[in-house]
Enzyme design. Structure first.
Site, PDB file in Angstrom:
ATOM      1  N   ASP A 100       0.756  -1.262  -0.017  1.00  0.00           N
ATOM      2  CA  ASP A 100       0.052  -0.069  -0.030  1.00  0.00           C
ATOM      3  C   ASP A 100       0.877   1.249  -0.046  1.00  0.00           C
ATOM      4  O   ASP A 100       2.034   1.382   0.574  1.00  0.00           O
ATOM      5  CB  ASP A 100      -0.887   0.045   1.300  1.00  0.00           C
ATOM      6  N   ASP A 201      -3.537   3.976  -2.052  1.00  0.00           N
ATOM      7  CA  ASP A 201      -4.912   3.987  -1.114  1.00  0.00           C
ATOM      8  C   ASP A 201      -5.514   5.089  -1.228  1.00  0.00           C
ATOM      9  O   ASP A 201      -4.663   6.193  -1.010  1.00  0.00           O
ATOM     10  CB  ASP A 201      -4.236   3.681   0.396  1.00  0.00           C
ATOM     11  N   GLU A 254      -7.096   2.648  -5.635  1.00  0.00           N
ATOM     12  CA  GLU A 254      -8.161   2.643  -5.059  1.00  0.00           C
ATOM     13  C   GLU A 254      -8.643   4.126  -5.182  1.00  0.00           C
ATOM     14  O   GLU A 254      -8.216   4.929  -4.337  1.00  0.00           O
ATOM     15  CB  GLU A 254      -8.169   2.371  -3.522  1.00  0.00           C
ATOM     16  N   HIS A 319     -10.054  -6.405   2.650  1.00  0.00           N
ATOM     17  CA  HIS A 319     -10.266  -6.260   4.073  1.00  0.00           C
ATOM     18  C   HIS A 319     -11.094  -5.171   4.518  1.00  0.00           C
ATOM     19  O   HIS A 319     -11.204  -4.879   5.915  1.00  0.00           O
ATOM     20  CB  HIS A 319      -8.886  -5.685   4.435  1.00  0.00           C
ATOM     21  N   ASP A 320     -11.869  -4.528   3.467  1.00  0.00           N
ATOM     22  CA  ASP A 320     -12.721  -3.477   3.792  1.00  0.00           C
ATOM     23  C   ASP A 320     -14.202  -3.932   3.949  1.00  0.00           C
ATOM     24  O   ASP A 320     -15.201  -3.145   4.189  1.00  0.00           O
ATOM     25  CB  ASP A 320     -12.699  -2.174   3.042  1.00  0.00           C
TER      26      ASP A 320
END
Ligand code: GLC
Length: 544
Positions: A100, A201, A254, A319-320
């Site tokens: 990230d 990110d 993202e 992961h979200d």
């Protein structure tokens, strides 16, 4: 590896949440050596690159997305030498590794912010966004993603600082060229070290509207309009792109707020990054279940938008989000398989999130003490003011990203083979039946799908055409000579193609049951089928 610049079209990524992947030293937290230990497993699965969620030094307010030192690994994960070893071992096995790049914000414990806070004339003041305020009057009424104002007042200087996430994650001031120079130095440092690229990110938030911008309720992106892909961001993205290009870095963004119509400008040949994660597919009903029709429409919209130019990053879990097998599926393995077939053969680069390949499910929360994400714990405590405990817990866990962060289920030994000791987060009690050793069927399907992407140009690079777009659950598409049919629902789907299909011209190469392709098909709940057109030669018909 061939030196073609679109190599990532054939790639499949695997997302590792290091804290929960494999604990090698028995402290209950996953670590870098644990990842090295499991490289052969990932090789067996067949993926091409690994994305590691943040392992940088961090107070862990937001699962490591609050970085206090960009150049150091948090002790709980290991050290830099171990990470270099991971790069080396991974490269030997032909994996690329990306990490990230969290540069919208830092931790409030980052030395830059600690300095910035000290006084208005501190040299680092301008690394962050400070404005005049009082304890009761913020510079504007913008709202942060994690709830509450985007501003936090600091009485040392009687100003407030800006943050789109938690107050412990102050936003960096991208307008400041000195800040940008520091960030670019850091990016180069990582690429020199052997990292192959980044997952960018929250990158679409680095540019903000002017502070007097008024949120218009009818506009897309609701309350977050002031920091979603705001004009001016292009200049920063171009600077980033130049560095990425210099190193041939693999990049995925993202970028919530980048509309599908704009996405090709981010990801085509002249774009800033290789591919983009859209967040529009995560549509939920009020009861927390996924809206499969809207999920399908979002995928179709993005597939069409990036057909001629641009490239999608494809995913189900991350992961979200809670686990897709429970959100869009019904928790059954067959539903997980149908979803896997549905997304893995689309046009784009698929990502598999750890545990998805063995059908890991949501966690049955019984108490708030099992939660680990700070924003959910805070939200729960807030809700307790109006709701009884069970209601508050239900309300919070329905959409909690904690579901996806439980330890990886390697086997049925204590702590699921994740750790010798008590893990930092409870293991899902279903680990005795859902684990890498027991549950090989869905794993094999993923292996097969990955191999198909590697072997077939039609799947990696071919075009895409959709059928039955308006059907509630059937997700059907063609990739050149392949036809993929899935039913993403429990009830049967009756399909009638509006052209004639000669079943004998197609070979079934995968299916949840044996069948022949025809113009009229009835798909059972969660049925999936993949057919390949038989070439004229193979069909013994060379005349036409
Ligand atoms: C991204 C991450 C998420 C994190 C946020 C703030 O959305 O995926 O986990 O909380 O950025 O960094």
């Amino acid at each position: 590896m061939k030196n073609d610049k679109n190599y990532f079209h054939r790639f499949v990524g695997y997302q590792i949440y290091p804290k929960s992947f494999r604990d090698s030293n028995g402290d209950g937290v996953g670590d870098v050596l644990g990842i090295i230990e499991k490289l052969p497993y990932l090789k067996k699965l067949g993926v091409d690159f690994l994305w590691l969620n943040p392992i940088y030094k961090s107070p862990q307010i937001d699962g490591g997305y609050d970085i206090s030192d960009y150049f150091a690994i948090d002790e709980m994960f290991g050290n830099l030498d171990e990470l270099k070893r991971l790069f080396k071992e991974a490269h030997k096995l032909n994996f690329k590794i990306i990490m990230d790049l969290v540069v919208n914000h830092t931790s409030d414990q980052h030395p830059w912010f600690l300095a910035s806070k000290k006084s208005k004339d501190n040299p680092y003041r301008n690394f962050y966004l400070w404005e005049d305020a009082t304890a009761n009057q913020m510079p504007n009424d913008w709202i942060s993603f994690f709830g509450g104002s985007t501003w936090t007042f600091d009485k040392t200087t009687n100003q407030a600082y800006f943050h789109v996430f938690a107050k412990e994650q102050p936003d960096l001031n991208w307008k400041n060229p000195e800040l940008r120079a520091e960030i670019y130095k850091m990016i180069r440092w990582w690429l020199e070290l052997g990292l192959d690229g980044f997952r960018l990110d929250a990158i679409s938030h680095i540019q903000k509207k002017s502070w007097d911008f008024k949120i218009k309720s009818w506009r897309a992106n609701g309350p977050w309009q002031p920091f979603m892909n705001v004009t001016g961001i292009e200049d920063y993205m171009k600077e980033l792109k130049d560095i990425f290009n210099e190193y041939g870095a693999l990049t995925v963004g993202e970028a919530s707020g980048v509309l599908s119509s704009d996405a090709p400008n981010w990801t085509d040949e002249n774009g800033y990054i290789d591919m983009i994660f859209e967040l529009e597919q995560n549509v939920r009903r009020p009861d927390g279940s996924g809206d499969i029709y809207k999920f399908k429409q979002a995928l179709i919209r993005w597939q069409k938008a990036q057909l001629e130019r641009g490239w999608n990053a494809l995913y189900l879990d991350n992961h979200d989000q809670p686990r897709s097998i429970d959100i869009f599926g019904d928790g059954s393995e067959i539903s997980g398989k149908a979803l896997a077939v549905a997304y893995m053969l689309l046009r784009g680069t698929p990502f598999i999130y750890q545990g998805q390949e063995i059908g890991m499910t949501n966690f049955p929360f019984e108490s708030f003490t099992q939660l680990r994400t700070i924003e959910n714990i805070r939200h729960y405590k807030d809700l307790l003011k109006d709701l009884p405990e069970t209601e508050a817990l239900k309300n919070v866990t329905i959409n909690a990203r904690d579901h996806a962060r439980t330890p990886m289920q390697w086997d049925k030994t204590e702590n699921s083979g994740f750790s010798k000791n008590m893990p930092w987060m409870e293991v899902n009690p279903n680990y005795e039946t859902i684990n890498v050793v027991e549950n090989t069927s869905i794993f094999k399907l993923y292996q097969w799908l990955i191999k198909l992407r590697h072997d077939e140009f039609s799947i990696s690079d071919g075009l895409i055409k959709f059928y039955f777009e308006k059907h509630r659950t059937a997700f059907v598409y063609e990739r050149n000579d392949f036809l993929i049919l899935t039913n993403l629902g429990k009830t049967k789907a009756n399909l009638k193609f509006d052209f004639k299909i000669e079943g004998k011209n197609y070979q079934q190469i995968l299916g949840s049951k044996k069948c022949e392709l025809s113009s009229k098909m009835t798909l059972e709940g969660w049925e999936y089928q993949v057919f390949k057109k038989i070439s004229q030669e193979e069909n013994g018909n060379e005349t036409n």
